[in-house]
Write a protein that holds these residues in place. Structure first.
Motif, PDB file in Angstrom:
ATOM      1  N   VAL A 129      56.782  26.940 -35.069  1.00 29.45           N
ATOM      2  CA  VAL A 129      55.586  26.127 -36.262  1.00 29.45           C
ATOM      3  C   VAL A 129      54.468  25.453 -34.635  1.00 29.45           C
ATOM      4  O   VAL A 129      55.301  25.060 -34.838  1.00 29.45           O
ATOM      5  CB  VAL A 129      56.204  24.560 -36.989  1.00 29.45           C
ATOM      6  N   PHE A 130      52.929  25.933 -35.253  1.00 29.65           N
ATOM      7  CA  PHE A 130      52.568  26.366 -34.645  1.00 29.65           C
ATOM      8  C   PHE A 130      51.756  25.011 -34.360  1.00 29.65           C
ATOM      9  O   PHE A 130      50.582  24.862 -35.419  1.00 29.65           O
ATOM     10  CB  PHE A 130      52.137  27.416 -34.100  1.00 29.65           C
ATOM     11  N   ASP A 131      51.144  24.567 -33.142  1.00 32.25           N
ATOM     12  CA  ASP A 131      50.246  23.612 -33.485  1.00 32.25           C
ATOM     13  C   ASP A 131      48.807  23.734 -33.899  1.00 32.25           C
ATOM     14  O   ASP A 131      48.315  23.037 -33.841  1.00 32.25           O
ATOM     15  CB  ASP A 131      50.127  22.904 -31.847  1.00 32.25           C
ATOM     16  N   THR A 132      48.316  24.879 -33.388  1.00 32.32           N
ATOM     17  CA  THR A 132      47.290  25.940 -33.613  1.00 32.32           C
ATOM     18  C   THR A 132      47.035  26.405 -34.690  1.00 32.32           C
ATOM     19  O   THR A 132      46.396  26.951 -35.142  1.00 32.32           O
ATOM     20  CB  THR A 132      47.297  26.611 -32.348  1.00 32.32           C
ATOM     21  N   ALA A 133      48.464  26.500 -35.600  1.00 27.99           N
ATOM     22  CA  ALA A 133      48.307  27.404 -37.035  1.00 27.99           C
ATOM     23  C   ALA A 133      46.984  26.983 -37.462  1.00 27.99           C
ATOM     24  O   ALA A 133      46.366  27.854 -38.518  1.00 27.99           O
ATOM     25  CB  ALA A 133      49.423  27.467 -37.200  1.00 27.99           C
ATOM     26  N   PHE A 134      46.934  25.974 -37.853  1.00 23.90           N
ATOM     27  CA  PHE A 134      46.038  25.249 -39.207  1.00 23.90           C
ATOM     28  C   PHE A 134      44.853  25.132 -38.989  1.00 23.90           C
ATOM     29  O   PHE A 134      44.329  25.811 -39.890  1.00 23.90           O
ATOM     30  CB  PHE A 134      46.723  23.469 -39.118  1.00 23.90           C
ATOM     31  N   HIS A 135      44.240  26.021 -37.915  1.00 27.38           N
ATOM     32  CA  HIS A 135      42.774  25.422 -37.011  1.00 27.38           C
ATOM     33  C   HIS A 135      42.759  27.044 -36.974  1.00 27.38           C
ATOM     34  O   HIS A 135      41.437  27.311 -37.397  1.00 27.38           O
ATOM     35  CB  HIS A 135      42.736  25.093 -35.292  1.00 27.38           C
ATOM     36  N   GLN A 136      43.086  28.328 -37.491  1.00 28.30           N
ATOM     37  CA  GLN A 136      43.039  29.288 -37.418  1.00 28.30           C
ATOM     38  C   GLN A 136      42.193  30.292 -39.127  1.00 28.30           C
ATOM     39  O   GLN A 136      41.449  31.255 -38.442  1.00 28.30           O
ATOM     40  CB  GLN A 136      44.085  30.417 -37.350  1.00 28.30           C
ATOM     41  N   THR A 137      41.469  28.843 -39.818  1.00 28.06           N
ATOM     42  CA  THR A 137      41.500  28.963 -40.433  1.00 28.06           C
ATOM     43  C   THR A 137      39.648  28.396 -40.172  1.00 28.06           C
ATOM     44  O   THR A 137      38.589  29.309 -40.669  1.00 28.06           O
ATOM     45  CB  THR A 137      41.906  28.312 -42.088  1.00 28.06           C
ATOM     46  N   MET A 138      39.141  28.274 -39.125  1.00 24.74           N
ATOM     47  CA  MET A 138      37.733  28.019 -38.761  1.00 24.74           C
ATOM     48  C   MET A 138      36.888  29.290 -38.625  1.00 24.74           C
ATOM     49  O   MET A 138      37.914  30.549 -38.296  1.00 24.74           O
ATOM     50  CB  MET A 138      37.762  27.610 -37.097  1.00 24.74           C
ATOM     51  N   PRO A 139      36.012  29.066 -39.572  1.00 26.42           N
ATOM     52  CA  PRO A 139      35.063  30.223 -39.026  1.00 26.42           C
ATOM     53  C   PRO A 139      34.460  30.756 -37.688  1.00 26.42           C
ATOM     54  O   PRO A 139      34.747  29.528 -36.525  1.00 26.42           O
ATOM     55  CB  PRO A 139      33.823  29.914 -40.008  1.00 26.42           C
ATOM     56  N   LYS A 140      34.718  31.382 -37.339  1.00 24.56           N
ATOM     57  CA  LYS A 140      33.709  32.187 -36.030  1.00 24.56           C
ATOM     58  C   LYS A 140      32.815  31.448 -35.694  1.00 24.56           C
ATOM     59  O   LYS A 140      32.430  31.118 -33.507  1.00 24.56           O
ATOM     60  CB  LYS A 140      33.388  33.554 -35.844  1.00 24.56           C
ATOM     61  N   LYS A 141      31.476  30.647 -36.309  1.00 23.51           N
ATOM     62  CA  LYS A 141      30.695  29.655 -35.719  1.00 23.51           C
ATOM     63  C   LYS A 141      31.195  28.526 -34.939  1.00 23.51           C
ATOM     64  O   LYS A 141      30.884  27.400 -34.168  1.00 23.51           O
ATOM     65  CB  LYS A 141      29.526  29.727 -36.978  1.00 23.51           C
ATOM     66  N   ALA A 142      32.615  28.462 -35.721  1.00 18.57           N
ATOM     67  CA  ALA A 142      33.184  27.037 -35.317  1.00 18.57           C
ATOM     68  C   ALA A 142      34.139  27.518 -34.168  1.00 18.57           C
ATOM     69  O   ALA A 142      33.493  26.097 -33.127  1.00 18.57           O
ATOM     70  CB  ALA A 142      34.049  26.598 -36.558  1.00 18.57           C
ATOM     71  N   TYR A 143      34.665  28.011 -34.103  1.00 15.76           N
ATOM     72  CA  TYR A 143      35.574  27.982 -33.290  1.00 15.76           C
ATOM     73  C   TYR A 143      35.050  29.358 -31.684  1.00 15.76           C
ATOM     74  O   TYR A 143      35.292  29.267 -30.601  1.00 15.76           O
ATOM     75  CB  TYR A 143      36.375  29.070 -33.320  1.00 15.76           C
ATOM     76  N   MET A 144      34.043  29.415 -31.424  1.00 18.65           N
ATOM     77  CA  MET A 144      33.163  30.343 -30.340  1.00 18.65           C
ATOM     78  C   MET A 144      32.545  29.032 -29.497  1.00 18.65           C
ATOM     79  O   MET A 144      31.961  28.508 -29.695  1.00 18.65           O
ATOM     80  CB  MET A 144      32.070  31.244 -30.906  1.00 18.65           C
ATOM     81  N   TYR A 145      32.537  30.230 -28.330  1.00 24.07           N
ATOM     82  CA  TYR A 145      31.908  29.324 -27.029  1.00 24.07           C
ATOM     83  C   TYR A 145      30.556  30.162 -26.926  1.00 24.07           C
ATOM     84  O   TYR A 145      30.418  31.601 -26.742  1.00 24.07           O
ATOM     85  CB  TYR A 145      32.755  28.999 -25.935  1.00 24.07           C
ATOM     86  N   ALA A 146      29.747  29.256 -26.509  1.00 24.37           N
ATOM     87  CA  ALA A 146      28.285  30.341 -26.279  1.00 24.37           C
ATOM     88  C   ALA A 146      28.220  30.590 -25.104  1.00 24.37           C
ATOM     89  O   ALA A 146      27.602  30.423 -23.686  1.00 24.37           O
ATOM     90  CB  ALA A 146      27.423  29.128 -26.224  1.00 24.37           C
ATOM     91  N   ILE A 147      29.433  31.830 -24.744  1.00 25.85           N
ATOM     92  CA  ILE A 147      30.047  31.935 -22.869  1.00 25.85           C
ATOM     93  C   ILE A 147      29.783  34.027 -23.511  1.00 25.85           C
ATOM     94  O   ILE A 147      29.676  33.955 -24.493  1.00 25.85           O
ATOM     95  CB  ILE A 147      30.623  31.741 -22.018  1.00 25.85           C
ATOM     96  N   PRO A 148      29.242  34.394 -21.958  1.00 24.95           N
ATOM     97  CA  PRO A 148      29.782  35.965 -22.603  1.00 24.95           C
ATOM     98  C   PRO A 148      30.541  36.367 -23.413  1.00 24.95           C
ATOM     99  O   PRO A 148      31.888  36.070 -23.315  1.00 24.95           O
ATOM    100  CB  PRO A 148      29.631  36.842 -21.137  1.00 24.95           C
ATOM    101  N   TYR A 149      30.262  37.476 -24.408  1.00 21.23           N
ATOM    102  CA  TYR A 149      31.577  37.470 -25.674  1.00 21.23           C
ATOM    103  C   TYR A 149      32.682  38.282 -24.872  1.00 21.23           C
ATOM    104  O   TYR A 149      33.897  38.189 -25.429  1.00 21.23           O
ATOM    105  CB  TYR A 149      30.211  38.189 -26.073  1.00 21.23           C
TER     106      TYR A 149
END
Length: 399
Positions: free
Chosen positions: A146-166
């Protein structure tokens, strides 16, 4: 169905044995100082009695083996034979982008999980040790991750991306993942059950506030944003973690103090936050007491701590276009009324109106603490990550 829940850290093993017929905890406890001198195991039985047993635990397999022996011990055990255990559920910290739900652990899954170890070098290898220990001691017993990170995998890309070189995302998977996902998932669902409403109809802001803390925006039952990032360092101010900080400030400190990468990580993760501001403690109860006694740094730490939570609550209301429910959970969220009051203070603009008297009376139990005419329902819901792990394990391995 009896399910053992294991949470293996770098030097600890927490456990709980559930009888899922009535969702009761038969026994629970934890091994501390694994691999170190002075190791011991704390045991809490169903009747509430507690024991501490000194025992040499050189590594995780020995620790799990000793825990198994305690489960069947004639005096403090709760089962007669290990064969009564139907499955084991493991807390797995970082699943990267590979896992968006709990899974049965097999060789292929474990190989993929091991590839995520760069993202959680302290936690993932320890989690794997627990899985391997169970496999050695009880071959063939079903195990679930059971993964700590799993529930947050529904975040849209605009929310989870950092503004650093792609290319840094493409090469190294650098992005926001979020943590405490099992807790956020549990309380966002439980609060809707408690209030008698449907999750798919509600915008919920969940505040998991403990020594580590994070806030999540849950829209229609799915996480759309969360405060922690690539690691648990980002987000709100915590017990020993800085939370959000300017990257330029990080490099400035690094140069001034002559720190390497490990040194700056240690400073921001273990010497900052409430502890760093006060120089007293990372325990909010001690900071409260110091503030009451006139300590200015303690008062400042409390103001900073509460202010940052408030900012995330406001930000997530904006991100979701409103909020129907705000949930407080975890050690501080469940027990510190002054934090909850401070976060909700002056939030009438978004429909929050706290019942101060009710809030002050609530410590660790489920309760609505908003006023009857509050447009946003504010609720305290004690988290139960272990029960969530046990429930997922039963669902995947149920007979």
């Amino acid at each position: 169905m009896k399910i053992l829940v294991l949470n293996c850290g770098s030097s600890s093993i927490k456990y709980a044995l559930y009888d899922m017929d009535d969702r009761s905890v038969m026994t629970s406890g934890g091994a501390e100082r694994v691999g170190l001198d002075g190791a011991f195991v704390k045991v809490k039985m169903a009747n509430g009695e507690k024991k501490q047993i000194m025992h040499d635990i050189p590594e995780h397999t020995e620790g799990v083996k000793f825990i198994f022996s305690l489960l069947t011990d004639p005096e403090i055990g709760v089962i007669k034979d290990l064969k009564e255990i139907d499955a084991v559920g493991h807390r797995m910290v970082h699943g990267g982008e590979k896992f968006n739900k709990s899974v049965v652990l097999d060789d292929e899954v474990l190989k993929v999980f091991e590839e995520c170890s760069d993202l959680a070098p302290l936690h993932n290898p320890a989690n794997l040790k627990g899985v391997k220990a169970v496999s050695e001691l009880m071959p063939g017993l079903p195990q679930v991750g059971v993964f700590d990170t799993a529930f947050h995998q529904t975040m849209p890309k605009k929310a989870y991306m950092y503004a650093i070189p792609y290319e840094l995302y493409e090469k190294y998977a650098i992005r926001r993942y979020g943590f405490h996902g099992t807790s956020h998932r549990y309380v966002s669902k439980r609060v809707c059950d408690y209030l008698g409403v449907k999750p798919e109809d509600k915008k919920v802001i969940t505040c998991h506030i403990g020594n580590g803390g994070s806030v999540a925006a849950v829209d229609c039952g799915k996480c759309v944003d969360t405060s922690m990032g690539l690691t648990p360092l980002e987000g709100v101010m915590m017990g020993t973690r800085s939370g959000d900080i300017d990257g330029g400030a990080v490099s400035f400190i690094q140069k001034k103090l002559g720190l390497d990468a490990d040194g700056i990580s240690n400073l921001l993760n273990k010497k900052s936050g409430v502890l760093g501001i006060t120089g007293i403690s990372s325990d909010m109860r001690e900071i409260d007491a110091a503030s009451d006694n006139g300590d200015e740094k303690a008062r400042l730490a409390l103001e900073m701590y509460n202010y940052r939570i408030k900012k995330y609550v406001g930000a997530y209301a904006a991100a979701m276009g409103g909020a129907d429910i705000i949930v407080f959970t975890a050690g501080v969220g469940e027990n510190q009324a002054n934090m909850r009051e401070s976060v909700c203070e002056n939030m009438e603009w978004m429909g929050v109106k706290l019942d101060v008297e009710k809030n002050n009376a609530i410590h660790g139990e489920e309760a609505v603490i908003s006023a009857p005419d509050s447009k946003v329902t504010v609720v305290v819901i004690p988290t139960d990550e272990e029960l969530m792990i046990a429930s997922d394990t039963m669902e995947l391995c149920g007979k």
